[in-house]
Scaffold this active site. Sequence first.
Site, PDB file in Angstrom:
ATOM      1  N   GLY A 235       0.784  -1.132  -0.131  1.00 11.33           N
ATOM      2  CA  GLY A 235       0.083   0.192   0.135  1.00 11.33           C
ATOM      3  C   GLY A 235       0.760   1.016  -0.116  1.00 11.33           C
ATOM      4  O   GLY A 235       2.405   1.397  -0.505  1.00 11.33           O
ATOM      5  N   GLU A 255       5.673  -3.482   0.860  1.00  7.48           N
ATOM      6  CA  GLU A 255       6.077  -3.018  -0.656  1.00  7.48           C
ATOM      7  C   GLU A 255       4.931  -1.840  -0.448  1.00  7.48           C
ATOM      8  O   GLU A 255       3.883  -1.801  -0.365  1.00  7.48           O
ATOM      9  CB  GLU A 255       4.677  -4.161  -1.806  1.00  7.48           C
ATOM     10  N   LEU A 256       5.802  -0.478  -1.394  1.00 12.22           N
ATOM     11  CA  LEU A 256       5.358   0.623  -0.637  1.00 12.22           C
ATOM     12  C   LEU A 256       4.953   1.371  -3.008  1.00 12.22           C
ATOM     13  O   LEU A 256       5.268   0.053  -4.005  1.00 12.22           O
ATOM     14  CB  LEU A 256       6.024   1.749   0.044  1.00 12.22           C
ATOM     15  N   CYS A 289       2.071   0.647  -8.595  1.00 11.40           N
ATOM     16  CA  CYS A 289       2.995   1.360  -8.250  1.00 11.40           C
ATOM     17  C   CYS A 289       4.247   1.466  -8.584  1.00 11.40           C
ATOM     18  O   CYS A 289       5.314   2.361  -8.197  1.00 11.40           O
ATOM     19  CB  CYS A 289       3.291   0.710  -6.531  1.00 11.40           C
ATOM     20  N   GLU A 383       4.146  10.628  -5.632  1.00 14.07           N
ATOM     21  CA  GLU A 383       3.821   9.520  -6.788  1.00 14.07           C
ATOM     22  C   GLU A 383       2.387   9.694  -6.613  1.00 14.07           C
ATOM     23  O   GLU A 383       1.720  10.551  -6.283  1.00 14.07           O
ATOM     24  CB  GLU A 383       3.897   8.092  -5.954  1.00 14.07           C
TER      25      GLU A 383
HETATM   26  P1  NAP Z   1      -3.582   2.654   1.543  1.00 17.23           P
HETATM   27  O1  NAP Z   1      -4.364   3.666   1.280  1.00 17.23           O
HETATM   28  O2  NAP Z   1      -2.301   2.666   1.998  1.00 17.23           O
HETATM   29  O3  NAP Z   1      -4.510   1.037   1.517  1.00 17.23           O
HETATM   30  C1  NAP Z   1      -3.469  -0.064   1.498  1.00 17.23           C
HETATM   31  C2  NAP Z   1      -4.251  -1.265   2.199  1.00 17.23           C
HETATM   32  O4  NAP Z   1      -4.061  -0.520   3.800  1.00 17.23           O
HETATM   33  C3  NAP Z   1      -5.686  -0.838   2.712  1.00 17.23           C
HETATM   34  O5  NAP Z   1      -6.459  -2.452   3.343  1.00 17.23           O
HETATM   35  C4  NAP Z   1      -5.842   0.159   3.439  1.00 17.23           C
HETATM   36  O6  NAP Z   1      -7.698  -0.008   4.741  1.00 17.23           O
HETATM   37  C5  NAP Z   1      -5.437  -0.159   4.423  1.00 17.23           C
HETATM   38  N1  NAP Z   1      -4.765   0.665   5.610  1.00 17.23           N
HETATM   39  C6  NAP Z   1      -4.660   2.394   5.497  1.00 17.23           C
HETATM   40  N2  NAP Z   1      -4.233   2.685   7.240  1.00 17.23           N
HETATM   41  C7  NAP Z   1      -4.351   1.669   7.598  1.00 17.23           C
HETATM   42  C8  NAP Z   1      -3.470   1.695   8.731  1.00 17.23           C
HETATM   43  N3  NAP Z   1      -3.343   2.770   9.396  1.00 17.23           N
HETATM   44  N4  NAP Z   1      -3.494   0.316   9.494  1.00 17.23           N
HETATM   45  C9  NAP Z   1      -3.911  -1.024   8.373  1.00 17.23           C
HETATM   46  N5  NAP Z   1      -4.313  -0.617   7.635  1.00 17.23           N
HETATM   47  C10 NAP Z   1      -4.057   0.527   6.684  1.00 17.23           C
HETATM   48  O7  NAP Z   1      -3.034   2.809   0.078  1.00 17.23           O
HETATM   49  P2  NAP Z   1      -4.204   1.972  -1.745  1.00 17.23           P
HETATM   50  O8  NAP Z   1      -4.846   3.201  -1.687  1.00 17.23           O
HETATM   51  O9  NAP Z   1      -5.101   1.577  -1.566  1.00 17.23           O
HETATM   52  O10 NAP Z   1      -3.426   1.545  -2.509  1.00 17.23           O
HETATM   53  C11 NAP Z   1      -1.835   2.206  -3.370  1.00 17.23           C
HETATM   54  C12 NAP Z   1      -0.513   2.553  -2.919  1.00 17.23           C
HETATM   55  O11 NAP Z   1      -0.422   0.930  -2.988  1.00 17.23           O
HETATM   56  C13 NAP Z   1      -0.010   3.589  -3.960  1.00 17.23           C
HETATM   57  O12 NAP Z   1       1.005   3.961  -2.844  1.00 17.23           O
HETATM   58  C14 NAP Z   1       0.950   2.576  -4.601  1.00 17.23           C
HETATM   59  O13 NAP Z   1       1.862   2.458  -5.447  1.00 17.23           O
HETATM   60  C15 NAP Z   1       0.677   1.504  -3.213  1.00 17.23           C
HETATM   61  N6  NAP Z   1       1.417  -0.333  -4.035  1.00 17.23           N
HETATM   62  C16 NAP Z   1       2.143  -0.303  -3.603  1.00 17.23           C
HETATM   63  C17 NAP Z   1       3.031  -2.266  -4.453  1.00 17.23           C
HETATM   64  C18 NAP Z   1       3.611  -2.484  -4.142  1.00 17.23           C
HETATM   65  O14 NAP Z   1       3.663  -3.862  -4.911  1.00 17.23           O
HETATM   66  N7  NAP Z   1       5.111  -1.722  -4.413  1.00 17.23           N
HETATM   67  C19 NAP Z   1       1.405  -2.907  -5.269  1.00 17.23           C
HETATM   68  C20 NAP Z   1       0.632  -1.798  -5.421  1.00 17.23           C
HETATM   69  C21 NAP Z   1       0.211  -0.374  -4.933  1.00 17.23           C
HETATM   70  P3  NAP Z   1      -8.544   0.412   3.912  1.00 17.23           P
HETATM   71  O15 NAP Z   1      -8.813  -0.001   2.332  1.00 17.23           O
HETATM   72  O16 NAP Z   1      -9.803   0.024   4.697  1.00 17.23           O
HETATM   73  O17 NAP Z   1      -8.381   2.003   4.038  1.00 17.23           O
END
Ligand code: NAP
Length: 482
Positions: A235, A255-256, A289, A383
């Site tokens: 995430g 994985e960010l 990502c 990003e």
């Molecule tokens: P996100 O907002 O960080 O959410 C990711 C997951 O974390 C969701 O299930 C979210 O739940 C949960 N979450 C949020 N706050 C949390 C907390 N305080 N404690 C525990 N869990 C929490 O990311 P996103 O918008 O879904 O995805 C986009 C991001 O992911 C981008 O930055 C992208 O680059 C990154 N990403 C990285 C990779 C990689 O492999 N490097 C692959 C794909 C995506 P909720 O949905 O309920 O908020």
Amino acid sequence: MKGDVTYMSQIYGLLLQNRWRETPDRLPVRNPYNGQTLAEVCRASAGELDEAIAAAQQAFTAMRRMPAYERAGLLRRTAELIAARSEDFARTICLESGKPISASRAEVQRSINTFTLAAEEATRISGEVLPLDIAPASAGRIALIRRFPIGPVLAITPFNFPLNLVAHKIAPALAVGNPVVHKPSSSAPLTSLKLGEVLIEAGMPSGAVNILPCPAAVAEKAAQDERLSMVSFTGSPAVGWRLKSICGRKKITLELGGNAAAVIEPDADMGLAIERCVFGGYVYAGQVCIALQRIYIHETVYEQFARTFVDKVEKLTAGDPLAEETFVGPLITHEEVMRVHAWVEEARSLGGQVLTGGTYRDAIYMPTVLAKVPRQARCVCCEVFGPVTVLFSYQDFEQALEAVNDSVYGLQAGVFTRDIGKIMMAFNRLEVGGVMVNDVPTFRADNFPYGGVKDSGFGREGVSCAMEEMSEAKVLVVHDVP
Ligand code: NAP
């Protein structure tokens, strides 16, 4: 089995110990393209998370003793059942995440590969024999080294690959014998719950994978639970690094995100470079990502590259993700459309040129190409996670590599050249987890070590790497060997 996507108008329970449970806390799941409610999912409270962790702990007793052929069989059947329901999975991904149907189908195929790879790797976990006669004090001994599962894993996943990134956590965990407590993204939880149906049908032991949509705060509390041995998070960097700071003694992989770059040298195959850069910058509207965000082009080919690139970007079809011809679908929320637009406007106000795009139509942000944007603009240094690329001209290859490294992130990078000296220089100097030659940073195959440096991550995925992260070595030292 719930069958086709029409089932989505129903209420989805959470999966706890192979049973579906309904809870009073309901979350509507919406189609990001038209706002239509697809289904409601039941969210877990801290109490249900607690039960799931206890169930996973209990399941570990049996799972750590499960023979490799059984683990492999479970994973292989899962892959086969996903394949049998592939169009249903693709439509679900498309509808809840807004990913165009062709890319959704590709994600389903990759998840089948991921489970198949894990099935193969489950039977290949080998050990090591180490003679210890390196000094008089340890002579007469031999060591056997084997890897063992670490215990229950908390798997938290984002919205943008709701099947394959879930597969990248559940498949290696099961391959080594770890149970999982999985919290899917609140924007795209239906695919995970459908995967739960498949896992049950494939014969997963009770409690081996528990799938609990829940508020982020509930997942954050679970990340601090001592009964879990590991957090596997994909995430955003802000959430990931926060989890690392609070998860205590357990292992963690992160994985960010990133602001991935490619370098285009004058000797590159320009047709290939442009074609791949259009793909890398705009596939799934840049919500990847490793989306290509910054493109460094040698000054001698800059004008030629920019003209053809913009021309091709303008020809991309943007619209309904269910339409076969769509390449660029919606952003996940209206807030994201507004954020991306504000960043593009900021770039413009700092002197940047908008070569195409810079507008939006409802949930669709139009494919946008920027140039002459200063490095402090958020479209460059942060990003974007939207369909925006920024072009730069450079004179010298080393200077281009320095520009790529001028980032807090370091996930992957691309270099287009045929010069082996430059390829090796890029490999040695780029501060990233992976260098793609004659390709964009957006390329990933599911078996190579995948992950970032700097703010982009901690640890590696890719099936066998994740299995290593999810297991630990134990040594047996035998003394008095005749
Ligand atoms: P996100 O907002 O960080 O959410 C990711 C997951 O974390 C969701 O299930 C979210 O739940 C949960 N979450 C949020 N706050 C949390 C907390 N305080 N404690 C525990 N869990 C929490 O990311 P996103 O918008 O879904 O995805 C986009 C991001 O992911 C981008 O930055 C992208 O680059 C990154 N990403 C990285 C990779 C990689 O492999 N490097 C692959 C794909 C995506 P909720 O949905 O309920 O908020």
